[in-house]
Design an enzyme around this catalytic site. Structure first.
Site, mmCIF file in Angstrom:
data_model
loop_
_atom_site.group_PDB
_atom_site.id
_atom_site.type_symbol
_atom_site.label_atom_id
_atom_site.label_comp_id
_atom_site.label_asym_id
_atom_site.label_seq_id
_atom_site.Cartn_x
_atom_site.Cartn_y
_atom_site.Cartn_z
ATOM 1 N N THR A 130 -1.181 72.999 -38.642
ATOM 2 C CA THR A 130 -1.511 72.433 -39.954
ATOM 3 C C THR A 130 -1.205 70.944 -39.957
ATOM 4 O OG1 THR A 130 -0.963 74.524 -41.019
ATOM 5 C CG2 THR A 130 -1.114 72.602 -42.443
ATOM 6 N N ALA B 201 -6.530 71.971 -44.490
ATOM 7 C CA ALA B 201 -6.164 70.556 -44.624
ATOM 8 C C ALA B 201 -7.237 69.808 -45.410
ATOM 9 C CB ALA B 201 -5.975 69.926 -43.245
ATOM 10 N N ALA C 156 -7.796 76.743 -36.967
ATOM 11 C CA ALA C 156 -8.252 77.171 -38.297
ATOM 12 C C ALA C 156 -7.664 76.311 -39.398
ATOM 13 C CB ALA C 156 -7.856 78.638 -38.514
ATOM 14 N N LYS C 157 -6.569 75.620 -39.115
ATOM 15 C CA LYS C 157 -5.878 74.850 -40.150
ATOM 16 C C LYS C 157 -6.676 73.630 -40.626
ATOM 17 C CE LYS C 157 -2.183 77.451 -40.306
ATOM 18 N NZ LYS C 157 -1.871 78.278 -41.486
ATOM 19 N N ASP C 158 -7.689 73.215 -39.849
ATOM 20 C CA ASP C 158 -8.565 72.143 -40.329
ATOM 21 C C ASP C 158 -9.157 72.495 -41.691
ATOM 22 O OD1 ASP C 158 -8.161 70.841 -37.956
ATOM 23 O OD2 ASP C 158 -10.255 70.850 -37.314
#
Length: 346
Positions: free
Chosen positions: A79, A52, A47-49
């Protein structure tokens, strides 16, 4: 020959629009309907895409990031991988301060994406100069032309999910979602998603998953940071020993805590029952959902969405290693069959 080739310009165009997958076997004894938002389908496998890309593009739009800039960040792994991926494609240098709790797989992945990695001791206070928070701040100050993402206190962390994850879940459920269960670390995923969903329907119940050894649940209930609650735990990217500014506690209806051991076994169970190679926090979310069901939280018409944050490949040397599980005391007699599936023919 004049037809256009149907291709993405780069992997960043694949971020978001992850699938919602019905959970079948693992939820067959639970009350209600259960769906996983499988964030491992992002190109950086988490999910951190989303944050970012959003934070970096906002910095570009504001002129903070320019050619030759360096991006500095604090990360438990996911992340950092996403930031390293976006940085590489956009042409920025990347320096990451990582918790020593992060799996060796994650740290190797960060280096493979071209990031310079500083591994910091996990079990020190947030204001200790060796903590990954303080190391990242120091590196930012020492590196000319750098920006510090600071996901724990960055409103854009929430905004990324408010603009993408929330609308996707609302559309995928045709507005029929009744409950959202999601891990809370920085709090950006759960807060941003919840803000959007509750604007559509304030009756949607949002439950945050916390770890034993973390301060979030008690802070939500009392408004007090109780340092006596802090002790080492093994789950990465879940819970905190500080209060992140990227968490909107008002958007969360309640918290539930899960153990390291049960979350590890439940992640393995997801992989074996649903064919979804689940990360450690996916196991935590599913374990929390089982506990909520046991408390009578759901009805037969409940449509419960679980955010599965990342991919099992990040934990090969941890929860998917029988040796690691045994070293933690997580493999008891009831799980011996798990360790007997490999037979070497000599």
């Amino acid at each position: 020959m004049g037809d256009k080739i149907n291709a993405c310009n780069n992997v960043l165009e694949l971020i978001g629009n992850t699938p919602l997958v019905k959970l079948n076997k693992i939820s067959e004894n639970l009350t209600g309907n259960f769906y996983a938002k499988v964030e491992a389908f992002n190109p950086g496998h988490s999910a951190k895409d989303r944050i970012a890309l959003h934070i970096i593009e906002e910095a570009e739009r504001k002129g903070i990031l320019t050619e030759g800039s360096t991006i500095v960040e604090t990360t438990s792994g996911n992340t950092g991988f996403s930031i390293a991926m976006v940085s590489m494609i956009k042409g920025y240098d990347c320096i990451l301060a990582v918790s020593s709790k992060s799996s060796p797989d994650k740290i190797d992945m960060l280096r493979s994406m071209g990031a310079k990695v500083y591994v910091c001791p996990a079990h020190v206070s947030a204001d200790d100069p060796r903590s990954y928070y303080q190391v990242a701040k120091r590196l930012h100050e020492e590196t000319k032309g750098s920006i510090y993402i600071n996901q724990y206190f960055n409103e854009l962390n929430m905004e990324a999910h408010y603009k993408t994850t929330g609308p996707e879940i609302w559309e995928q459920t045709n507005g029929n979602i009744t409950h959202l269960v999601a891990c809370s670390g920085t709090g950006g995923t759960i807060s941003g998603t919840s803000r959007f969903l509750k604007e559509q329907n304030p009756d949607i119940e949002v439950i945050g998953v916390d770890a034993f050894g973390s301060v979030l649940k008690k802070y939500h209930e009392t408004g007090e940071l109780d340092t006596d609650e802090i002790y080492p735990y093994r789950i990465e990217g879940l819970g905190k020993n500080l209060i992140p500014g990227a968490t909107d506690f008002g958007a969360i209806d309640g918290f539930i805590k899960v153990t390291d051991e049960e979350s590890a076994h439940t992640a393995r169970e997801i992989s074996k029952t649903e064919g979804i190679f689940a990360g450690y926090t996916c196991g935590a979310v599913m374990q929390a959902t089982k506990q909520l069901d046991a408390e009578g939280k759901f009805g037969k018409d409940s449509n419960v969405v679980l955010i599965f944050p990342d991919h099992g490949s990040r934990y090969m040397s941890k929860i998917y290693s029988d040796q690691w599980m045994e070293d933690q005391g997580f493999l008891n007699n009831s799980s011996v069959e798990e360790t007997q599936q490999i037979q070497v023919i000599r």
